[in-house]
Motif scaffolding. Structure first.
Motif, PDB file in Angstrom:
ATOM      1  N   ALA A 123       0.822  -1.216   0.000  1.00  0.00           N
ATOM      2  CA  ALA A 123       0.000   0.000   0.000  1.00  0.00           C
ATOM      3  C   ALA A 123       0.849   1.256   0.000  1.00  0.00           C
ATOM      4  N   ILE A 124       0.189   2.368  -0.330  1.00  0.00           N
ATOM      5  CA  ILE A 124       0.802   3.696  -0.220  1.00  0.00           C
ATOM      6  C   ILE A 124      -0.014   4.455   0.814  1.00  0.00           C
ATOM      7  N   GLU A 141      -2.897   6.206 -10.309  1.00  0.00           N
ATOM      8  CA  GLU A 141      -2.340   5.569 -11.511  1.00  0.00           C
ATOM      9  C   GLU A 141      -1.244   4.564 -11.127  1.00  0.00           C
ATOM     10  N   ILE A 142      -0.352   4.990 -10.227  1.00  0.00           N
ATOM     11  CA  ILE A 142       0.728   4.107  -9.768  1.00  0.00           C
ATOM     12  C   ILE A 142       0.145   2.894  -9.037  1.00  0.00           C
ATOM     13  N   ALA A 143      -0.846   3.166  -8.186  1.00  0.00           N
ATOM     14  CA  ALA A 143      -1.444   2.091  -7.395  1.00  0.00           C
ATOM     15  C   ALA A 143      -2.113   1.048  -8.294  1.00  0.00           C
ATOM     16  N   ARG A 144      -2.826   1.534  -9.309  1.00  0.00           N
ATOM     17  CA  ARG A 144      -3.498   0.611 -10.248  1.00  0.00           C
ATOM     18  C   ARG A 144      -2.470  -0.257 -10.959  1.00  0.00           C
ATOM     19  N   LYS A 145      -1.419   0.381 -11.432  1.00  0.00           N
ATOM     20  CA  LYS A 145      -0.382  -0.319 -12.196  1.00  0.00           C
ATOM     21  C   LYS A 145       0.281  -1.421 -11.358  1.00  0.00           C
ATOM     22  N   HIS A 146       0.484  -1.148 -10.063  1.00  0.00           N
ATOM     23  CA  HIS A 146       1.217  -2.104  -9.219  1.00  0.00           C
ATOM     24  C   HIS A 146       0.316  -2.852  -8.248  1.00  0.00           C
ATOM     25  N   ASN A 147      -0.990  -2.680  -8.415  1.00  0.00           N
ATOM     26  CA  ASN A 147      -1.961  -3.367  -7.569  1.00  0.00           C
ATOM     27  C   ASN A 147      -1.756  -3.088  -6.071  1.00  0.00           C
ATOM     28  N   LEU A 148      -1.708  -1.818  -5.734  1.00  0.00           N
ATOM     29  CA  LEU A 148      -1.506  -1.406  -4.335  1.00  0.00           C
ATOM     30  C   LEU A 148      -2.755  -0.696  -3.806  1.00  0.00           C
TER      31      LEU A 148
END
Ligand SMILES: *Cc1c(COP(=O)(O)O)cnc(C)c1O
Length: 367
Positions: A123-124, A141-148
């Motif tokens: 998570a972030i 966008e970053i979270a979607r890309k890395h599944n976070l």
């Protein structure tokens, strides 16, 4: 008269008394009573969110929120925040990985997040510091890309809007604090806003011992419920919140006017497109240009009974309790900010006379 960095807002006395008088009839003081229910509904409307769970304070709200998402391994966060953010991660048995911040608004530097992502990242946890809003689009966008998962510490951001959108709607969840020192208070209190219904159900169980029925306890929960007196305080303070934020806005503008053009003295900037809550007035003191260090200014103000605060110093990644675990030099922008920042007094009934007095001391000290 001593001036503190903040002063808790309180509703008119009679208003609070009227709000709590019913409790002397019902004798129902906590465990999701009528005030709790009413406050929850009003808050959802005000924040423009669908899912909201009330807590006894912001910290427990954040701790239980991380638990509700069943996270593991590493959480990317920032060290330029209150102890609570980092402690909520470590107290869940998770490892904080510290990302640096932007120089201008002190929120997480989204360009440095991806290089910190590993197989262990789950998570972030970014912070809307001082009510400045993170780059939520890029973070999503970053979270979607890395599944976070993305969980915001929105403790400072109560009532802030980005365009028409309330900040509580960003990410998978957001935590608000209603501590006595915050823009909006319930004496002590907090909330988690979430989008997934299942998270709401988990939060409800976690904050009430994991009890799921009269004879069933399915989760190892704790106790983090908001009581009726806090909810009543919330109902009262919420009626005055617009006026409260309006007064803060005027104070913010007056500080800006009185403190402009002092060499080496950087004032806060309201982000474009943001409806601010004017939660804090952080200034950055550059000693070589201003002539006096941040600590020097802080002490000088104290001699005059003005208690500004070093929010946020030290960085959480250099706390004694985390000695040897993290490297504050890895977040150089945050490190410099922590040595330069001073948060000036900011609360709704800070008088113009007091503001002028504070600003005069600051101006007289300059080269
Ligand atoms: C106040 C605060 C918290 C914790 O909230 P409490 O209600 O005091 O427990 C968490 N994060 C930040 C950034 C805060 O300022």
């Amino acid at each position: 008269m001593r001036i503190n960095v903040t002063k808790s807002s309180m509703p008119p006395f009679h208003e609070y008394i009227a709000e709590i008088s019913e409790l002397w009839d019902t004798h129902w003081l906590t465990n999701m009573g009528v005030k709790h229910k009413a406050f929850e509904g009003k808050l959802k409307d005000f924040l423009g969110v669908d899912g909201l769970s009330l807590f006894c304070n912001g910290h427990m709200a954040l701790e239980m929120c991380l638990q509700a998402f069943d996270l593991s391994g590493e959480i990317i966060t920032t060290p330029f925040t209150f102890a609570s953010t980092t402690h909520a991660i470590t107290r869940n048995g998770l490892t904080p990985v510290f990302c640096d911040i932007n120089e201008d608004d002190f929120t997480i530097d989204v360009n440095k997040i991806e290089s910190l992502i590993t197989k262990k990242t789950s998570a972030i946890l970014p912070v809307h510091v001082y009510g400045n809003i993170c780059d939520t689009e890029k973070i999503s966008e970053i979270a979607r890309k890395h599944n976070l998962k993305v969980i915001y510490d929105a403790a400072h951001a109560f009532g802030v809007k980005v365009g028409e959108v309330g900040v509580g709607t960003f990410g998978d969840a957001s935590m608000f604090s209603f501590h006595a020192t915050k823009v909006f208070n319930t004496i002590e209190g907090g909330a988690v806003c979430y989008s997934e219904r299942q998270i709401g159900e988990r939060l409800y169980k976690l904050k009430n011992f994991g009890i799921t029925g009269e004879d069933t306890v399915e989760y190892v929960g704790g106790n983090a419920k908001m009581n009726e007196f806090s909810a009543a305080m919330g109902l009262c303070n919420l009626r005055h919140i617009d006026e409260e934020i309006g007064k803060r806005g005027k104070i913010h503008a007056l500080y800006q006017e009185l403190l402009k053009d002092i060499p080496g003295f950087r004032l806060p900037v309201i982000q474009a497109g943001i409806e601010s809550n004017y939660a804090y007035f952080p200034v950055l003191v550059n000693e070589s240009e201003y002539g006096v260090s941040r600590n020097g200014l802080c002490n000088k103000l104290r001699e005059d009974d003005i208690f500004a605060r070093k929010y946020f110093y030290p960085l959480t990644n250099s706390f004694d309790c985390y000695k040897g675990m993290f490297n504050p030099d890895g977040t150089p922008v945050a490190l410099i900010a922590s040595h330069q920042v001073l948060t000036l007094p900011m609360y709704a009934d800070l008088t113009e006379t007091d503001i002028a007095r504070i600003c005069n001391i600051i101006k007289e000290l300059a080269f």
